[in-house]
Design an enzyme around this catalytic site. Sequence first.
Site, PDB file in Angstrom:
ATOM      1  N   GLU A 114       8.759   8.821  19.342  1.00  0.00           N
ATOM      2  CA  GLU A 114       7.756   8.106  20.150  1.00  0.00           C
ATOM      3  C   GLU A 114       8.185   6.653  20.357  1.00  0.00           C
ATOM      4  O   GLU A 114       8.054   6.108  21.456  1.00  0.00           O
ATOM      5  CB  GLU A 114       6.390   8.186  19.471  1.00  0.00           C
ATOM      6  CG  GLU A 114       5.862   9.621  19.405  1.00  0.00           C
ATOM      7  CD  GLU A 114       4.456   9.708  18.850  1.00  0.00           C
ATOM      8  OE1 GLU A 114       3.530   9.931  19.635  1.00  0.00           O
ATOM      9  OE2 GLU A 114       4.283   9.551  17.627  1.00  0.00           O
ATOM     10  N   GLU A 134       5.614  17.102  13.890  1.00  0.00           N
ATOM     11  CA  GLU A 134       4.145  17.049  13.779  1.00  0.00           C
ATOM     12  C   GLU A 134       3.559  18.458  13.742  1.00  0.00           C
ATOM     13  O   GLU A 134       2.624  18.737  12.989  1.00  0.00           O
ATOM     14  CB  GLU A 134       3.539  16.295  14.978  1.00  0.00           C
ATOM     15  CG  GLU A 134       3.699  14.796  14.925  1.00  0.00           C
ATOM     16  CD  GLU A 134       5.001  14.309  15.535  1.00  0.00           C
ATOM     17  OE1 GLU A 134       5.953  15.104  15.673  1.00  0.00           O
ATOM     18  OE2 GLU A 134       5.066  13.112  15.866  1.00  0.00           O
TER      19      GLU A 134
HETATM   20  C1  1HE Z   1       9.542   9.410   4.139  1.00  0.00           C
HETATM   21  C2  1HE Z   1       9.536   9.901   5.451  1.00  0.00           C
HETATM   22  C3  1HE Z   1       8.329   9.767   6.194  1.00  0.00           C
HETATM   23  C4  1HE Z   1      11.480  10.262   4.628  1.00  0.00           C
HETATM   24  N1  1HE Z   1       7.285   9.183   5.586  1.00  0.00           N
HETATM   25  N2  1HE Z   1       8.474   8.847   3.589  1.00  0.00           N
HETATM   26  N3  1HE Z   1       8.096  12.634   9.997  1.00  0.00           N
HETATM   27  C5  1HE Z   1       8.648  13.733   9.415  1.00  0.00           C
HETATM   28  O1  1HE Z   1       8.007  14.736   9.216  1.00  0.00           O
HETATM   29  C6  1HE Z   1      10.074  13.594   8.987  1.00  0.00           C
HETATM   30  C7  1HE Z   1      10.148  13.584   7.485  1.00  0.00           C
HETATM   31  N4  1HE Z   1      11.461  13.229   6.983  1.00  0.00           N
HETATM   32  C8  1HE Z   1      12.519  14.082   7.012  1.00  0.00           C
HETATM   33  O2  1HE Z   1      12.475  15.178   7.557  1.00  0.00           O
HETATM   34  C9  1HE Z   1      13.757  13.621   6.319  1.00  0.00           C
HETATM   35  O3  1HE Z   1      13.398  12.602   5.397  1.00  0.00           O
HETATM   36  C10 1HE Z   1      14.875  13.069   7.249  1.00  0.00           C
HETATM   37  C11 1HE Z   1      15.473  14.218   8.070  1.00  0.00           C
HETATM   38  C12 1HE Z   1      14.342  12.003   8.195  1.00  0.00           C
HETATM   39  C13 1HE Z   1      15.969  12.393   6.404  1.00  0.00           C
HETATM   40  O4  1HE Z   1      16.426  13.302   5.404  1.00  0.00           O
HETATM   41  P1  1HE Z   1      17.203  12.716   4.120  1.00  0.00           P
HETATM   42  O5  1HE Z   1      17.673  13.915   3.335  1.00  0.00           O
HETATM   43  O6  1HE Z   1      18.231  11.742   4.558  1.00  0.00           O
HETATM   44  O7  1HE Z   1      16.123  11.870   3.282  1.00  0.00           O
HETATM   45  P2  1HE Z   1      14.954  12.389   2.300  1.00  0.00           P
HETATM   46  O8  1HE Z   1      15.558  12.704   0.969  1.00  0.00           O
HETATM   47  O9  1HE Z   1      14.160  13.476   2.942  1.00  0.00           O
HETATM   48  O10 1HE Z   1      14.024  11.127   2.204  1.00  0.00           O
HETATM   49  C14 1HE Z   1      14.441   9.942   1.543  1.00  0.00           C
HETATM   50  C15 1HE Z   1      13.203   9.184   1.148  1.00  0.00           C
HETATM   51  O11 1HE Z   1      12.500   8.793   2.336  1.00  0.00           O
HETATM   52  C16 1HE Z   1      12.221  10.034   0.365  1.00  0.00           C
HETATM   53  O12 1HE Z   1      11.517   9.177  -0.492  1.00  0.00           O
HETATM   54  P3  1HE Z   1      11.949   9.061  -2.088  1.00  0.00           P
HETATM   55  O13 1HE Z   1      10.997   8.048  -2.634  1.00  0.00           O
HETATM   56  O14 1HE Z   1      11.777  10.452  -2.630  1.00  0.00           O
HETATM   57  O15 1HE Z   1      13.387   8.609  -2.098  1.00  0.00           O
HETATM   58  C17 1HE Z   1      11.261  10.531   1.418  1.00  0.00           C
HETATM   59  O16 1HE Z   1      10.005  10.865   0.897  1.00  0.00           O
HETATM   60  C18 1HE Z   1      11.186   9.319   2.303  1.00  0.00           C
HETATM   61  N5  1HE Z   1      10.763   9.666   3.650  1.00  0.00           N
HETATM   62  N6  1HE Z   1      10.746  10.418   5.733  1.00  0.00           N
HETATM   63  C19 1HE Z   1       7.367   8.742   4.331  1.00  0.00           C
HETATM   64  N7  1HE Z   1       8.229  10.166   7.458  1.00  0.00           N
HETATM   65  C20 1HE Z   1       1.857   8.105  15.368  1.00  0.00           C
HETATM   66  S1  1HE Z   1       1.820   9.643  14.805  1.00  0.00           S
HETATM   67  C21 1HE Z   1       3.457  10.094  14.426  1.00  0.00           C
HETATM   68  C22 1HE Z   1       3.427  11.374  13.675  1.00  0.00           C
HETATM   69  C23 1HE Z   1       4.719  11.615  12.977  1.00  0.00           C
HETATM   70  O17 1HE Z   1       5.654  10.858  13.038  1.00  0.00           O
HETATM   71  S2  1HE Z   1       4.754  13.059  12.066  1.00  0.00           S
HETATM   72  C24 1HE Z   1       6.408  13.224  11.610  1.00  0.00           C
HETATM   73  C25 1HE Z   1       6.721  12.510  10.333  1.00  0.00           C
END
Ligand code: 1HE
Length: 261
Positions: A114, A134
Amino acid sequence: MTNPDIQLDIRGDHNEVAVIRLTRAAKRNALSDGLVAALRKTFENLPDTVRAAVIDGEGEHFCAGLDLSELKERDAGQGMHHSRAWHVALERIQYGPVPVVAALHGAVVGGGLELASACHIRVADESTFFALPEGSRGIFVGGGGSVRIPRLIGVARMTDMMLTGRVYNAVDGERIGLAQYLVPTGTAFDKAFALAQRIATNAPLTNYSLMHALPRIAEQPADHGFMTEALMSAIAQSAPEAKQRVRDFLEGKAGTKVQKA
Ligand code: 1HE
């Protein structure tokens, strides 16, 4: 800049390019409420010298979207205001003072897509992937995605992305219109910066017309669009800078002859 998750760097010989970088790599540049507000403030307060901007993300990914750790129980009213805060911030980018080039790599997902779709040009390197998770999180887009993304790729493709969790790689993302440029891994920022420098040399009123008039003309019925175009065209031509640029071309001094691609 008070938010540690965002950095503003003003570059160029005339301080004409703003580089805005998300610096929350440990959380994959997930957009917290504070970071969304900081983005808004950054675009509201760009120095007057700035003529174009680049936005990119530190680390392996451009942006993982909404900070899911903040997705608490909100009632309907709070949910609406949360979404509206994203709308305001991203409108400051799309309808802000200067064109914005997004330098994309790694995840450009959910709210990250977005954010990218509020920019005027998207440059994707080959590591980029696009998704709208989402659907699988049980939520809907809320950062303007349902308005902007169909205008880039059509309703059918966005529906597919959300219904099936389809992920587009960089090549297919560029093919369907999620990015206008596809470059080798690790070079998106350089390409985006070069484009921003080029954009910064345009007449400001031309850039303004492209940002503020063109998307609105495209939404108007043809008859209204022709009228708005005529008005915008007359305003742009009337600027002394436009007259000087045309004079320079006619006198062979412009150095901007169109070259075969
Ligand atoms: C996060 C987030 C997040 C990572 N919010 N903390 N977005 C998603 O559903 C995407 C979610 N994220 C992922 O699918 C993956 O993290 C990635 C593909 C982006 C990257 O993978 P990777 O293996 O490099 O990293 P990771 O091990 O998954 O994440 C590393 C850290 O970032 C981990 O935290 P830690 O404290 O355990 O190290 C994750 O929890 C954190 N992290 N993504 C919070 N999104 C206006 S409305 C919009 C609606 C949306 O955007 S919904 C989609 C949300």
